[in-house]
Design an enzyme around this catalytic site. Structure first.
Site, short mmCIF file in Angstrom:
data_model
loop_
_atom_site.label_atom_id
_atom_site.label_comp_id
_atom_site.label_asym_id
_atom_site.label_seq_id
_atom_site.Cartn_x
_atom_site.Cartn_y
_atom_site.Cartn_z
N ASP A 126 2.79 3.51 7.31
CA ASP A 126 3.10 2.64 6.17
C ASP A 126 3.01 1.17 6.57
O ASP A 126 2.32 0.37 5.92
CB ASP A 126 4.51 2.97 5.66
CG ASP A 126 4.83 2.28 4.34
OD1 ASP A 126 6.00 2.27 3.94
OD2 ASP A 126 3.90 1.74 3.70
N ASP B 228 0.09 -1.50 5.25
CA ASP B 228 0.45 -2.77 4.61
C ASP B 228 -0.11 -3.95 5.42
O ASP B 228 -0.50 -4.98 4.85
CB ASP B 228 1.97 -2.90 4.47
CG ASP B 228 2.54 -1.90 3.47
OD1 ASP B 228 3.73 -1.56 3.57
OD2 ASP B 228 1.77 -1.43 2.59
N GLU C 103 -18.25 7.42 16.63
CA GLU C 103 -17.49 6.53 17.54
C GLU C 103 -17.13 7.29 18.80
O GLU C 103 -17.15 6.77 19.90
CB GLU C 103 -16.23 6.02 16.85
CG GLU C 103 -15.42 5.02 17.65
CD GLU C 103 -14.39 5.63 18.59
OE1 GLU C 103 -14.20 6.87 18.53
OE2 GLU C 103 -13.82 4.91 19.42
N ILE D 164 0.87 -1.18 0.00
CA ILE D 164 0.00 0.00 0.00
C ILE D 164 0.90 1.23 0.00
O ILE D 164 1.68 1.43 0.93
CB ILE D 164 -0.91 0.01 1.24
CG1 ILE D 164 -1.81 -1.24 1.26
CG2 ILE D 164 -1.74 1.29 1.29
CD1 ILE D 164 -2.74 -1.38 0.08
N ASP E 23 -8.01 1.80 14.50
CA ASP E 23 -8.32 3.04 15.19
C ASP E 23 -7.03 3.54 15.83
O ASP E 23 -6.54 2.98 16.81
CB ASP E 23 -9.39 2.79 16.26
CG ASP E 23 -9.83 4.05 16.97
OD1 ASP E 23 -10.73 3.95 17.82
OD2 ASP E 23 -9.27 5.14 16.68
N1 DTR Z 1 -9.05 5.70 19.48
C1 DTR Z 1 -9.67 6.07 20.74
C2 DTR Z 1 -10.17 4.87 21.50
C3 DTR Z 1 -9.04 4.08 22.05
C4 DTR Z 1 -8.30 4.39 23.12
N2 DTR Z 1 -7.40 3.39 23.36
C5 DTR Z 1 -7.57 2.43 22.44
C6 DTR Z 1 -6.94 1.21 22.26
C7 DTR Z 1 -7.28 0.43 21.17
C8 DTR Z 1 -8.30 0.86 20.30
C9 DTR Z 1 -8.98 2.10 20.51
C10 DTR Z 1 -8.58 2.84 21.58
C11 DTR Z 1 -10.84 6.95 20.48
O1 DTR Z 1 -11.44 6.85 19.43
O2 DTR Z 1 -11.12 7.77 21.37
ZN ZN Z 2 -10.94 9.36 19.93
ZN ZN Z 3 -10.40 6.48 17.73
CA CA Z 4 3.52 0.34 2.03
#
Ligand code: DTR
Ligand code: ZN
Ligand code: ZN
Ligand code: CA
Length: 315
Positions: free
Chosen positions: A300, A304, A169, A42, A198
């Site tokens: 990166d 991938d 989310e 990618i 995420d």
């Molecule tokens: N990305 C964060 C939620 C979050 C916080 N720690 C983790 C660990 C693994 C996956 C997601 C998260 C949010 O959207 O606020």
């Molecule tokens: Zn967040």
């Molecule tokens: Zn998040």
């Molecule tokens: Ca790549």
């Protein structure tokens, strides 16, 4: 978050209806593509170009891409346009949360066994007080570029591929929860795995793998072993991102994460580089989570890894 009763009949029916109303070709890849294909590289430049677009969208919409705000819908329209042009069958699923209209984007790659669906997803919304580039433009852009790579390569896997970009989310996994709640039990059972991405480009990155479904976890660990990069089990994410509604519904889940506000230890810095004693992402949920708040190597590698897992788990 409950959907109107009419929706609970079957999300597939709802999506099919919306699909008929939405643009998007049903042209799939040419038949006879190789059955066992290796995932392509990618191009991280392509992923960063999506991040740059999301940054521009935030800048043009009050500085954010938050649920119920113009920047979120503009982000969704950007992703949808790319997918429609690439031959995906797209559907926009609408829901209401906190008095504002939210949207999920679902993109199906035509072909494959409809009873064995491999899903990859990420939340497309950010916080309302910043552009949300690592959280979670990074995951959204990597999933988008992987979907586009599927189209470019004409990949025709045994299983059916579905990609998703979730709304709201940040308000409590409301978009992904609405999607899962709207699935009939039959449609839910067709999902053989859900992969969640995420925060996968944190500026002081760690390489964390969700320890939920063992086969999915092994897929990611095999990828990183091939790179010679050590991984750790993700321990802070349970219930905190869009894999949670799928896991609660009995769907095998997995994913990747490069860290948020926790501090990188000296031992972690020794194996991963970066700065010990500093957060993995010191702009987590801050206005400084901009396009410069990204580590390109981590982005990166993880982009991938998204492709590697999609290809590996769909054959
Ligand atoms: N990305 C964060 C939620 C979050 C916080 N720690 C983790 C660990 C693994 C996956 C997601 C998260 C949010 O959207 O606020
Ligand atoms: Zn967040
Ligand atoms: Zn998040
Ligand atoms: Ca790549």
């Amino acid at each position: 978050m409950k959907l109107p009763a009419s929706w609970r009949a079957s999300a597939a029916a709802v999506i099919a209806t919306v699909t008929l109303l939405s643009s998007g070709s049903t042209a799939g890849a040419a038949p006879g593509s190789p059955a066992l294909a290796a995932a392509p590289d990618i191009p991280v430049a392509n992923v960063k170009a999506h991040l740059s677009q999301l940054q521009s969208i935030a800048s043009a919409n009050g500085g954010n891409r938050g649920h119920g705000r113009t920047g979120y819908r503009a982000s969704l329209d950007y992703v949808k346009a790319k997918l429609d042009a690439a031959g995906y069958t797209t559907a926009v699923q609408q829901f209401t949360a906190s008095g504002r209209t939210g949207y999920n984007l679902i993109a199906d790659w035509p072909g494959g066994d409809p009873n064995k669906v491999v899903m990859a997803g990420s939340h497309l919304d950010g916080i309302s007080s910043g552009p949300g580039i690592n959280d979670n433009g990074s995951g959204s852009s990597a999933v988008l570029e992987t979907a586009l790579a599927v189209a470019r390569s004409g990949y025709q896997p045994t299983k059916h591929l579905r990609f998703a970009w979730w709304g709201a989310e940040e308000l409590g996994l409301l978009g992904s929860r609405a999607y899962v709640n709207g699935l009939s039990s039959a449609n839910r059972a067709k999902i053989s795995g859900y992969l969640n991405f995420d925060m996968i480009g944190s500026p002081n990155p760690g390489y964390f793998v969700y320890d939920d479904d063992p086969a999915i976890e092994k897929t990611f660990k095999d990828y990183y072993a091939g790179l010679g990069v050590a991984t750790e089990i993700e321990t802070e994410g349970d219930g905190r991102s869009d894999h949670a509604p799928f896991k609660s519904a009995g769907v095998p889940v997995g994913g990747l994460f490069t860290g948020a506000s926790r501090t990188k230890t000296a031992a972690q810095a020794a194996k991963w580089g970066g700065t010990a004693g500093q957060s993995f992402d010191r702009c987590y949920h801050s206005s400084c989570d901009t396009a410069s708040n990204i580590n390109d190597t981590a982005l990166d590698r993880n982009s991938d890894a998204v492709a590697y897992a999609v290809w590996t788990l769909s054959q």
